[in-house]
Design a protein around this motif. Structure first.
Motif, PDB file in Angstrom:
ATOM      1  N   LEU A  10       0.834  -1.217   0.000  1.00 14.92           N
ATOM      2  CA  LEU A  10       0.000   0.000   0.000  1.00 14.92           C
ATOM      3  C   LEU A  10       0.863   1.259   0.000  1.00 14.92           C
ATOM      4  N   TYR A  11       2.162   1.066   0.317  1.00 20.22           N
ATOM      5  CA  TYR A  11       3.101   2.201   0.358  1.00 20.22           C
ATOM      6  C   TYR A  11       4.274   1.921  -0.570  1.00 20.22           C
ATOM      7  N   PRO A  12       4.042   1.931  -1.892  1.00 23.01           N
ATOM      8  CA  PRO A  12       5.117   1.536  -2.817  1.00 23.01           C
ATOM      9  C   PRO A  12       6.320   2.480  -2.770  1.00 23.01           C
ATOM     10  N   GLU A  13       6.097   3.711  -2.288  1.00 23.64           N
ATOM     11  CA  GLU A  13       7.200   4.686  -2.263  1.00 23.64           C
ATOM     12  C   GLU A  13       8.188   4.401  -1.121  1.00 23.64           C
ATOM     13  N   GLU A  14       7.783   3.583  -0.143  1.00 25.06           N
ATOM     14  CA  GLU A  14       8.655   3.360   1.018  1.00 25.06           C
ATOM     15  C   GLU A  14       9.478   2.082   0.852  1.00 25.06           C
ATOM     16  N   SER A  15      10.420   2.138  -0.053  1.00 23.09           N
ATOM     17  CA  SER A  15      11.215   0.937  -0.354  1.00 23.09           C
ATOM     18  C   SER A  15      12.175   0.591   0.785  1.00 23.09           C
ATOM     19  N   ALA A  16      12.629   1.614   1.507  1.00 22.67           N
ATOM     20  CA  ALA A  16      13.571   1.366   2.612  1.00 22.67           C
ATOM     21  C   ALA A  16      12.891   0.544   3.705  1.00 22.67           C
ATOM     22  N   ARG A  17      11.651   0.909   4.009  1.00 18.91           N
ATOM     23  CA  ARG A  17      10.922   0.181   5.052  1.00 18.91           C
ATOM     24  C   ARG A  17      10.659  -1.264   4.591  1.00 18.91           C
ATOM     25  N   ALA A  18      10.324  -1.397   3.295  1.00 20.15           N
ATOM     26  CA  ALA A  18      10.069  -2.738   2.753  1.00 20.15           C
ATOM     27  C   ALA A  18      11.329  -3.600   2.863  1.00 20.15           C
ATOM     28  N   ALA A  19      12.493  -2.976   2.595  1.00 19.52           N
ATOM     29  CA  ALA A  19      13.751  -3.730   2.678  1.00 19.52           C
ATOM     30  C   ALA A  19      14.034  -4.151   4.117  1.00 19.52           C
ATOM     31  N   ALA A  20      13.743  -3.211   5.050  1.00 19.60           N
ATOM     32  CA  ALA A  20      13.982  -3.525   6.475  1.00 19.60           C
ATOM     33  C   ALA A  20      13.094  -4.681   6.930  1.00 19.60           C
ATOM     34  N   ILE A  21      11.853  -4.667   6.481  1.00 21.01           N
ATOM     35  CA  ILE A  21      10.918  -5.745   6.852  1.00 21.01           C
ATOM     36  C   ILE A  21      11.373  -7.073   6.245  1.00 21.01           C
ATOM     37  N   GLU A  22      11.796  -6.989   4.987  1.00 24.20           N
ATOM     38  CA  GLU A  22      12.281  -8.191   4.282  1.00 24.20           C
ATOM     39  C   GLU A  22      13.439  -8.821   5.062  1.00 24.20           C
ATOM     40  N   GLU A  23      14.340  -7.942   5.502  1.00 22.94           N
ATOM     41  CA  GLU A  23      15.514  -8.375   6.258  1.00 22.94           C
ATOM     42  C   GLU A  23      15.084  -9.023   7.593  1.00 22.94           C
ATOM     43  N   LEU A  24      14.096  -8.394   8.200  1.00 21.98           N
ATOM     44  CA  LEU A  24      13.599  -8.887   9.492  1.00 21.98           C
ATOM     45  C   LEU A  24      13.017 -10.289   9.358  1.00 21.98           C
ATOM     46  N   TYR A  25      12.240 -10.513   8.301  1.00 22.93           N
ATOM     47  CA  TYR A  25      11.625 -11.840   8.126  1.00 22.93           C
ATOM     48  C   TYR A  25      12.646 -12.896   7.712  1.00 22.93           C
ATOM     49  N   ARG A  26      13.808 -12.428   7.249  1.00 23.88           N
ATOM     50  CA  ARG A  26      14.847 -13.390   6.891  1.00 23.88           C
ATOM     51  C   ARG A  26      15.521 -13.943   8.169  1.00 23.88           C
ATOM     52  N   HIS A  27      15.370 -13.208   9.258  1.00 26.50           N
ATOM     53  CA  HIS A  27      16.020 -13.629  10.514  1.00 26.50           C
ATOM     54  C   HIS A  27      14.996 -13.818  11.625  1.00 26.50           C
ATOM     55  N   THR A  28      14.023 -14.614  11.335  1.00 26.12           N
ATOM     56  CA  THR A  28      13.027 -14.884  12.381  1.00 26.12           C
ATOM     57  C   THR A  28      13.652 -15.749  13.481  1.00 26.12           C
ATOM     58  N   PRO A  29      13.200 -15.572  14.728  1.00 25.94           N
ATOM     59  CA  PRO A  29      13.824 -16.351  15.819  1.00 25.94           C
ATOM     60  C   PRO A  29      13.502 -17.833  15.689  1.00 25.94           C
ATOM     61  N   SER A  30      14.499 -18.650  15.992  1.00 23.23           N
ATOM     62  CA  SER A  30      14.224 -20.097  15.937  1.00 23.23           C
ATOM     63  C   SER A  30      13.745 -20.542  17.322  1.00 23.23           C
ATOM     64  N   LEU A  31      12.488 -20.869  17.384  1.00 21.26           N
ATOM     65  CA  LEU A  31      11.902 -21.265  18.666  1.00 21.26           C
ATOM     66  C   LEU A  31      12.160 -22.751  18.899  1.00 21.26           C
ATOM     67  N   ARG A  32      12.370 -23.102  20.161  1.00 17.93           N
ATOM     68  CA  ARG A  32      12.673 -24.502  20.477  1.00 17.93           C
ATOM     69  C   ARG A  32      11.526 -25.151  21.230  1.00 17.93           C
TER      70      ARG A  32
END
Lengths: 237, 288
Positions: A120-142
């Motif tokens: 919904l916010y195509p102009e905010e590419s920096a935020r999208a990149a930050a979110i992408e990065e965040l989901y790449r490092h989700t915590p591994s729950l045991r």
């Protein structure tokens, strides 16, 4: 005072539509006061059959949002699923889905909703990149039960939970008591070996198992909290 | 001209009074609706500041009662007691305010306050109408104070024909007959000195008594076993187990003495809760 005025309007309302209007307004006030459970209680008083299209959208949005704020994450996600049958997906509903699914550790659903939200916010590419990065490092729950069974070997469950010192203490305590029990029996002190050695050993052994399970649960909660704090900050930036 | 002014003033005053009454009636109905719906926060706001709403004295009493009732439901018993006490004896809500006010006092452990409230009520014209209920509540308070003679005196006024009171009157009679056992801390201590744990069993705590016996017994057996195997008490096992066993033995004696006190406290607590429950229940049936 405004909430009381609205309640008086509910009390004197002549039509279900007026009733719903005041209930939704009162819910908003309770939400702003931080009384999320009371806001949810207000929402339970609406006459669903008399909700206009606009009110239906507001009703589901408030219900999902208040459930999330009241830390009723399952309820928030169920509300969003239910809303899909009656109202178009709003920005707020999508956001709540991303956050609530994150709190439940459902990264696939959370990520999908977050991407829908960021679209919904195509102009905010920096935020999208930050979110992408965040989901790449989700915590591994045991798994707490894995920790419990790993503790059949004293200390291993605690190591699995990431608590090295606790694991070492458990291993040493169990080793000392086990050693004491065996050495007493070897010199013929059977009673002392059984009562003191094995009696205390059984305590530390089973308590150690339970402790490993609890430590794993705590670790999961801490990781989830830290991760979701980051996710919320980034999404709401 | 002067007469006209007086007449206008009188009419205006009457109109304002009628208006105040109507507002109070609306507010009372609205407040009752809020309480019925469990909207205590709204009810508290409605009855929060009464002085600036221009109520007549009678209407003000009604609203004070409503405030007391709201606070009672919110379990703010000290504030509720204060609000109930403000209701004048001319109000139709006075009897209910007195009895529930007394309950609020008791919830706050203010037995003197509850008694004086009921004593004052006994001097009003309502006393005859509520004579049995008054005796019942006073009897309950006597039981809370463990004044069994006063309870017997009050219970003589029980008629056992009031549906709302009958069951609870019988319950109070049973509570009055259920006296605590006459236990001595000395006997408990001596019993535990002879057989570890026996004092706790004497005080009614069988589980703890058996646990004490097993613990002290286990360490006594360990000490004896070590002594016998070494043929002398001067070895580390006998000294360690003997010391731990002795400490357990002594603490078991003191624990048994304390368990008598615990017995009385437990009895008192159960008794208190049962009486409080019994004197509370009929009020809801009678006044609601």
């Amino acid at each position: 005072m405004r909430a009381l005025e609205l309640e008086r309007q509910i009390y004197t309302a002549v039509s279900p539509s007026d009733h719903n209007h005041s209930v939704l307004a009162k819910c908003e006030i309770r939400k702003q006061q931080g009384l999320y459970n009371e806001a949810l209680a207000e929402l339970s008083r609406v006459y669903a059959y008399a909700l206009s299209e606009e009110q239906t959208a507001e009703y589901y949005t408030q219900r999902a949002l208040c459930s999330y704020l009241a830390e009723e994450f399952d309820s928030a996600l169920t509300t969003i699923e239910e809303a899909a049958f009656y109202v178009p997906r709003s920005e707020l509903l999508i956001l709540v889905e991303a956050l609530a699914a994150g709190e439940k550790g459902d990264w696939v659903r959370s990520r999908k909703a977050a991407e829908e939200y960021l679209a919904l916010y195509p102009e905010e590419s920096a935020r999208a990149a930050a979110i992408e990065e965040l989901y790449r490092h989700t915590p591994s729950l045991r798994n707490p039960m894995t920790a419990y069974w790993l503790s059949l070997v004293p200390g291993v469950g605690q190591l699995y939970a990431g608590e090295v010192w606790s694991g070492v203490v458990s291993l040493v305590a169990n080793g000392l008591l086990g050693g004491f029990a065996v050495s007493e029996m070897m010199v013929g002190q059977w009673l002392s070996g059984w009562v003191v050695g094995c009696g205390l050993l059984s305590n530390t052994y089973f308590v150690g198992q339970e402790r490993a399970r609890i430590l794993t649960e705590r670790r999961n909660q801490r990781l989830l909290r830290e991760y979701n704090d980051q996710l919320r900050e980034t999404l709401l930036k | 001209m002067r007469k006209i002014v007086i007449i206008i003033a009188f009419l205006l005053g009457s109109a304002l009074s009628v208006c105040g009454q109507r507002n109070a009636l609306d507010d009372y109905n609205f407040g009752s609706y809020l309480l019925g719906k469990g909207l205590l926060r709204d009810a508290a706001t409605l009855t929060g500041s009464l002085s600036d709403k221009g109520y007549t004295p009678a209407a003000l009493d009604t609203m004070r009662y409503l405030r007391g009732w709201t606070l009672y439901h919110s379990q703010k018993f000290a504030d509720a007691s204060f609000s109930f006490a403000e209701v004048d004896h001319t109000s139709p809500f006075y009897p209910k305010s007195v009895f529930f006010g007394a309950i609020c006092d008791l919830q706050e452990n203010d037995i003197v306050g509850a008694k004086s409230r009921l004593d004052k009520f006994a001097l009003t014209p309502y006393a005859d109408e509520y004579a049995e209920l008054l005796a019942f509540e006073r009897g309950g308070i006597a039981l809370l104070e463990r004044d069994y003679k006063r309870y017997e005196k009050e219970s003589e006024k029980f008629m056992y024909d009031n549906f709302a009171l009958r069951t609870e009157q019988q319950t109070l009679n049973e509570i009055a007959l259920n006296r605590p056992k006459n236990l001595s801390p000395w006997v408990a201590g001596v019993a535990s000195a002879i057989v570890p744990g026996l004092g706790k069993i004497y005080a009614g705590d069988v589980g703890e008594g058996v646990a004490s016996f097993l613990m002290v017994g286990a360490f006594a057996a360990l000490t004896a076993n070590s002594w016998a195997k070494a043929d002398t008490p001067a070895n580390w096992r006998t000294i360690t187990y003997g010391t731990i066993g002795s400490l357990l033995y002594i603490s078991n004696i003191f624990g048994s003495v304390a368990s008598v006190k615990v017995y009385y406290q437990r009895f008192e607590k159960i008794n208190h809760e049962a009486v409080m429950y019994s004197i509370h229940i009929p009020l809801r049936d009678i006044f609601d």
